[in-house]
Design a protein around this motif. Sequence first.
Motif, PDB file in Angstrom:
ATOM      1  N   ASN A  67       0.824  -1.211   0.000  1.00  0.00           N
ATOM      2  CA  ASN A  67       0.000   0.000   0.000  1.00  0.00           C
ATOM      3  C   ASN A  67       0.853   1.254   0.000  1.00  0.00           C
ATOM      4  O   ASN A  67       0.549   2.221  -0.685  1.00  0.00           O
ATOM      5  N   LEU A  68       1.939   1.207   0.778  1.00  0.00           N
ATOM      6  CA  LEU A  68       2.824   2.374   0.824  1.00  0.00           C
ATOM      7  C   LEU A  68       3.404   2.640  -0.554  1.00  0.00           C
ATOM      8  O   LEU A  68       3.451   3.772  -1.028  1.00  0.00           O
ATOM      9  N   MET A  69       3.883   1.560  -1.199  1.00  0.00           N
ATOM     10  CA  MET A  69       4.519   1.717  -2.497  1.00  0.00           C
ATOM     11  C   MET A  69       3.510   2.203  -3.537  1.00  0.00           C
ATOM     12  O   MET A  69       3.856   2.940  -4.448  1.00  0.00           O
ATOM     13  N   GLU A  70       2.271   1.723  -3.392  1.00  0.00           N
ATOM     14  CA  GLU A  70       1.271   2.016  -4.411  1.00  0.00           C
ATOM     15  C   GLU A  70       0.603   3.363  -4.201  1.00  0.00           C
ATOM     16  O   GLU A  70      -0.038   3.888  -5.098  1.00  0.00           O
ATOM     17  N   THR A  71       0.745   3.908  -3.010  1.00  0.00           N
ATOM     18  CA  THR A  71       0.034   5.144  -2.726  1.00  0.00           C
ATOM     19  C   THR A  71       0.534   6.280  -3.607  1.00  0.00           C
ATOM     20  O   THR A  71       1.731   6.485  -3.773  1.00  0.00           O
ATOM     21  N   ASP A  72      -0.400   6.983  -4.172  1.00  0.00           N
ATOM     22  CA  ASP A  72      -0.066   8.140  -4.981  1.00  0.00           C
ATOM     23  C   ASP A  72       0.248   9.284  -4.025  1.00  0.00           C
ATOM     24  O   ASP A  72      -0.584   9.675  -3.206  1.00  0.00           O
ATOM     25  N   TRP A  73       1.453   9.809  -4.130  1.00  0.00           N
ATOM     26  CA  TRP A  73       1.828  10.897  -3.226  1.00  0.00           C
ATOM     27  C   TRP A  73       1.079  12.174  -3.586  1.00  0.00           C
ATOM     28  O   TRP A  73       1.074  13.125  -2.812  1.00  0.00           O
ATOM     29  N   GLY A  74       0.530  12.215  -4.785  1.00  0.00           N
ATOM     30  CA  GLY A  74      -0.159  13.427  -5.208  1.00  0.00           C
ATOM     31  C   GLY A  74       0.733  14.304  -6.074  1.00  0.00           C
ATOM     32  O   GLY A  74       0.283  15.280  -6.634  1.00  0.00           O
ATOM     33  N   PHE A  75       2.025  13.943  -6.163  1.00  0.00           N
ATOM     34  CA  PHE A  75       2.923  14.654  -7.076  1.00  0.00           C
ATOM     35  C   PHE A  75       3.897  13.614  -7.606  1.00  0.00           C
ATOM     36  O   PHE A  75       3.951  12.490  -7.121  1.00  0.00           O
ATOM     37  N   ASP A  76       4.665  13.995  -8.614  1.00  0.00           N
ATOM     38  CA  ASP A  76       5.585  13.049  -9.226  1.00  0.00           C
ATOM     39  C   ASP A  76       6.991  13.324  -8.701  1.00  0.00           C
ATOM     40  O   ASP A  76       7.580  14.371  -8.973  1.00  0.00           O
ATOM     41  N   GLY A  77       7.548  12.347  -7.945  1.00  0.00           N
ATOM     42  CA  GLY A  77       8.849  12.578  -7.312  1.00  0.00           C
ATOM     43  C   GLY A  77      10.018  12.122  -8.162  1.00  0.00           C
ATOM     44  O   GLY A  77      11.171  12.351  -7.782  1.00  0.00           O
ATOM     45  N   PHE A 109       0.585  14.173  -0.258  1.00  0.00           N
ATOM     46  CA  PHE A 109       1.087  13.682   1.025  1.00  0.00           C
ATOM     47  C   PHE A 109       2.381  14.396   1.369  1.00  0.00           C
ATOM     48  O   PHE A 109       3.149  14.761   0.484  1.00  0.00           O
ATOM     49  N   ARG A 110       2.613  14.559   2.640  1.00  0.00           N
ATOM     50  CA  ARG A 110       3.753  15.370   3.023  1.00  0.00           C
ATOM     51  C   ARG A 110       4.957  14.561   3.458  1.00  0.00           C
ATOM     52  O   ARG A 110       5.852  14.299   2.685  1.00  0.00           O
ATOM     53  N   SER A 111       4.971  14.116   4.711  1.00  0.00           N
ATOM     54  CA  SER A 111       6.207  13.457   5.120  1.00  0.00           C
ATOM     55  C   SER A 111       6.048  11.946   5.173  1.00  0.00           C
ATOM     56  O   SER A 111       6.617  11.233   4.378  1.00  0.00           O
ATOM     57  N   THR A 112       5.225  11.457   6.080  1.00  0.00           N
ATOM     58  CA  THR A 112       5.035  10.017   6.079  1.00  0.00           C
ATOM     59  C   THR A 112       3.644   9.754   5.560  1.00  0.00           C
ATOM     60  O   THR A 112       2.723  10.533   5.773  1.00  0.00           O
ATOM     61  N   LEU A 113       3.507   8.625   4.910  1.00  0.00           N
ATOM     62  CA  LEU A 113       2.229   8.330   4.285  1.00  0.00           C
ATOM     63  C   LEU A 113       1.154   8.010   5.295  1.00  0.00           C
ATOM     64  O   LEU A 113      -0.018   7.977   4.974  1.00  0.00           O
ATOM     65  N   GLN A 114       1.576   7.753   6.530  1.00  0.00           N
ATOM     66  CA  GLN A 114       0.574   7.410   7.516  1.00  0.00           C
ATOM     67  C   GLN A 114      -0.176   8.640   8.018  1.00  0.00           C
ATOM     68  O   GLN A 114      -1.119   8.515   8.763  1.00  0.00           O
ATOM     69  N   GLN A 115       0.290   9.832   7.602  1.00  0.00           N
ATOM     70  CA  GLN A 115      -0.347  11.041   8.117  1.00  0.00           C
ATOM     71  C   GLN A 115      -1.474  11.504   7.209  1.00  0.00           C
ATOM     72  O   GLN A 115      -1.435  11.300   6.000  1.00  0.00           O
ATOM     73  N   GLU A 116      -2.432  12.133   7.818  1.00  0.00           N
ATOM     74  CA  GLU A 116      -3.488  12.708   6.988  1.00  0.00           C
ATOM     75  C   GLU A 116      -2.969  13.970   6.301  1.00  0.00           C
ATOM     76  O   GLU A 116      -2.020  14.585   6.750  1.00  0.00           O
ATOM     77  N   VAL A 117      -3.604  14.316   5.207  1.00  0.00           N
ATOM     78  CA  VAL A 117      -3.170  15.510   4.487  1.00  0.00           C
ATOM     79  C   VAL A 117      -3.807  16.730   5.148  1.00  0.00           C
ATOM     80  O   VAL A 117      -5.025  16.802   5.287  1.00  0.00           O
ATOM     81  N   PRO A 118      -2.980  17.670   5.581  1.00  0.00           N
ATOM     82  CA  PRO A 118      -3.543  18.864   6.233  1.00  0.00           C
ATOM     83  C   PRO A 118      -4.145  19.803   5.193  1.00  0.00           C
ATOM     84  O   PRO A 118      -3.854  19.692   4.007  1.00  0.00           O
ATOM     85  N   PRO A 119      -4.985  20.730   5.643  1.00  0.00           N
ATOM     86  CA  PRO A 119      -5.470  21.759   4.713  1.00  0.00           C
ATOM     87  C   PRO A 119      -4.302  22.661   4.319  1.00  0.00           C
ATOM     88  O   PRO A 119      -3.502  23.060   5.169  1.00  0.00           O
ATOM     89  N   ILE A 120      -4.200  22.958   3.013  1.00  0.00           N
ATOM     90  CA  ILE A 120      -3.085  23.771   2.531  1.00  0.00           C
ATOM     91  C   ILE A 120      -3.612  24.917   1.671  1.00  0.00           C
ATOM     92  O   ILE A 120      -4.540  24.739   0.869  1.00  0.00           O
ATOM     93  N   ILE A 121      -3.000  26.084   1.862  1.00  0.00           N
ATOM     94  CA  ILE A 121      -3.287  27.243   1.010  1.00  0.00           C
ATOM     95  C   ILE A 121      -2.007  27.547   0.247  1.00  0.00           C
ATOM     96  O   ILE A 121      -0.978  27.841   0.852  1.00  0.00           O
ATOM     97  N   TYR A 122      -2.052  27.423  -1.083  1.00  0.00           N
ATOM     98  CA  TYR A 122      -0.917  27.866  -1.888  1.00  0.00           C
ATOM     99  C   TYR A 122      -1.147  29.319  -2.241  1.00  0.00           C
ATOM    100  O   TYR A 122      -2.267  29.710  -2.601  1.00  0.00           O
ATOM    101  N   VAL A 123      -0.082  30.139  -2.104  1.00  0.00           N
ATOM    102  CA  VAL A 123      -0.207  31.554  -2.453  1.00  0.00           C
ATOM    103  C   VAL A 123       0.968  31.912  -3.353  1.00  0.00           C
ATOM    104  O   VAL A 123       1.914  31.127  -3.494  1.00  0.00           O
ATOM    105  N   SER A 124       0.898  33.077  -3.972  1.00  0.00           N
ATOM    106  CA  SER A 124       1.981  33.492  -4.858  1.00  0.00           C
ATOM    107  C   SER A 124       3.160  33.980  -4.029  1.00  0.00           C
ATOM    108  O   SER A 124       2.988  34.729  -3.076  1.00  0.00           O
TER     109      SER A 124
END
Lengths: 877, 111
Positions: free
Chosen positions: A519-529, A678-693
Amino acid sequence: MFAEWMRQLRTWLAGSSFDEELDEEMQFHRDMHEQQLRENGLSPAEAKRQAKLSFGSAVAARAESRESWGFAWLDSLGQDLRYGLRQLKRNRGFAATAIITIALGVGASAAIFTLVNAVLLRPLPYPEPDRLVVLGEELHADYRLPRTPDLDLHHIKDQFKSFSSIGAWARDGAHWKTPDGVRSIDTIMLDPDLLALLGVEPILGRNFTAEDEASAGSVVLLAYSTWLSQFGADPAAVGSTMVLSGEAFTVIGVLPPAFRVDWQYSSPAEAYTLLSRYPSYLTNGLGLHRWKYVARLRPGVSLEEARAEFETVNTAWLDSQPAEMLRQEPVFLRFADDALGNLQTRLWTLVGAGTLVFLIVCANLAGLLLARSVARRREMGLRASLGAARVRIARQLGVEAVLLALLGGAVGFLFCVWAFYGLKSVLHFYLPRFEDATVDAQTLFFAAAAAVVCAALGGVTPLLARSFSAPWDALRSDSAGSNARRKGRRAADVLVVAQFALSLALVVGAGLMARTFWNLMETDWGFDGSGLIAVFLNHPNEIHGDTRALASLGDELVARIAAVPGVAPVTLGPGPPVRGFVSVRDIIVGDDREEPLPRADIQPVAPNYFDVMRIPLLRGRPFSTSDREGSPFVAVINETLAERNWPAVDPIGQSFAVRMRDDDFQSVEIVGIARRVFRSTLQQEVPPIIYVSYRQFPVEYPTAVFRSDQDPEALYPAIRRATADLGASQPIRVLTVSEQMDDSYAEPRFYMALLSVFALLALTLAAVGLYGVVAYSVRARTAEIGLRLAVGAAPGQILRMVLTRGIRLAAIGVGLGAALAWAGVRLIEGLLFGVSAADPLTIASVCLLLFATALLACWIPARRAASIEPVSALRQE
Amino acid sequence: MGSAELIPGTLEALILRTVAAGPMHGYGIAQAIRQTSGEVLSVEEGSLYPALQRLLRKGDLVAEWGQSENNRRARFYRLTAAGRKRLAQEIPELERLVEALFRVLRPAEGG
């Protein structure tokens, strides 16, 4: 008593010289006697005759002398040993199987014992470590509400009656300018009380003093390893100057080699500075959130009294705070639990797996010895009917079990040494206190004890099954109806069932870990590393918070890196999700300023950030170059925030406000929605994020990220050259993102591998055990099967009959094992990801696997049974 | 010149008492017991040597090889500290035993 045993043993070991000396002594006696008689006037012939009369009593005296040493017992033990060795030599196959089985159990359990002993069980290297506690607050991962401010323990630490002393520390980082370049090092800020209460004194130079602390002096204590590797253990290091993050510190001393306080981190800090240098020390105080407080209990104060006092103080503090804030409940832990607590689940899982393997080994050995004792019933029966006492026969079996234990234990110890150093080479990256762990006398003792337990459990089974109880029965016939034989077989069946049950539990554990890893290997991080490289820059303190200065520093960084050959589009942001700088801000959604305010991570990025990172935008647009100072503030939010704050409406076009500083809020408009990352470890939930310029919000610690298909190592020198003079004297850190991502898999991968090895071992042992039992029963029923075939049974029927028997045993084992696994896997729930502990798919496929194994193990004996020649089988009888 | 049977258990005490004078070989011990008892107690090889081995096992005696008075190799027995202690305990015991025997064998006059 012990001295007497030693004398006894020494004399016994003297062996034949005992008899020779006694003979010589008595010969001397007779000669003297003969001489005396002659002197008394007897004729030489008569004297000789009279002296010889006592010869008979001399033979008796010799026997009695031996007996008076209690040698009979030792003599017969010696016989048993020799006989046992002969038996093992004659049955090499059995001996080798038994010895290897014991060695596996002993080796695996002793290696795990050594590991757990080194990491968890041995006391921490402080005086009276069990009088140390850690005071803290429970941290809430909840982003929505602001937390109550931390209790400022630092300024009230003298008020506690339970603690003789309280000290604080926190990890920090610094850039150390050396002649060879700038190194990034981990440091610790601490107050001098901490070193005092941990009982540590520098081995060189002096300790921090109260004056140092009061004046927040620029002084530093070196870790021993730093002194060794960076100063060549030169005593002149003390008094020298060390430039840390652009500031000159004086080295005042070197701490002892074993000293460490930051057990939670994979490697210890390299230098120690004063906590009073922490900027907000005077204004904000030191909260529990960022600081770790260590306290030493006053003599006579119990852990419970101290806990009660700390909780009272903390509760009073919380009660004085506004009610709508998230209460941070006090946490009171034993120092060792805090330092090593995160390892406990993992290591106890290993202990559990090791114990299961050990039990399977015991059951397997018991099955082996049982089968052998049944096979030897004729021999034992013969010995018994020739007059050997039952005790003597039991002892013979006991001696053989001990011999096996000794040999198996010795091989097992070697296996343990090999396994332990194998584990160590892999695991010392993840486990503190493992570097200096060695196989020692405790390991040897444990291995010996394990071998003895194994042999005792294994050796006692045939006695319990009483497979050799009635000599006449054993001699009378070989018929399958024999009572003793049936008892023996039932015991063997029980053992096979137990092995299958235990194996199932282990294989389920391994299966769940494998699913977790998958599952860890298959999880999509949400970006391409893949091929992503990050270049971190530390900006000078002066431009902290200055949007324009930070943006132009970032632009410069991007321009310099883009000029390096082989580098594709470069973007700027707060770093890649695996290793980025995180800043959490309060936000206001809509008109009503609900209190307390919800919060979110804020990440200033360049316009091409989503492009380069390959983070898909679900809706809306990314930033453009016109999103800059003076134009309306815009934001891209992630799915989590969109679902949290705008569940019913389309967030695009909506506005909200972000706290800049104090009560200054900036209103921004949502222009896009980005996918979860996903941010650091895959076991963590994704926090709310605001991207700004990055041109509208300050990009702290600007990080350039780019993709390249070149070898990152080859690019590093060019990147370092291109960016050498950026960011004052701050060094540039370069990281390969995919490596960072892989690192987060390394630990689960290792535990999966280890559990798989154990599971495989268990399965093999169980299969061998089942094979042994079925093969034995086929051999014992040869005549019966021959008869069945003779009266017309088809070979296929015989095959089915044997298979059914084996499979039935396996089925009972699997059933019991499933119950065991269902109860047991809860313990490893914390290690799992993306799979529930009671995952039906895993349990079902493991059950199938065990049935397949059982089928395989029974197939060979079943085939043999089906191909029995009726005539020759009947003739055997 | 008859020889008397020993009360069981007394032989070891006799040996210890005899060896207390200094290291002796087995034959010497037998001779000494015979002579000291006025030729009444004769110790047979068959009981002497097992008794000596028992005392060695208990640690009351130690044995070492040496030269006999006629220049032959002989095993000499020497009392250890433990043996001396045991001797000191057993002599009063034996005296009590002998006294008791007397009391039974010669009932008090006028009784």
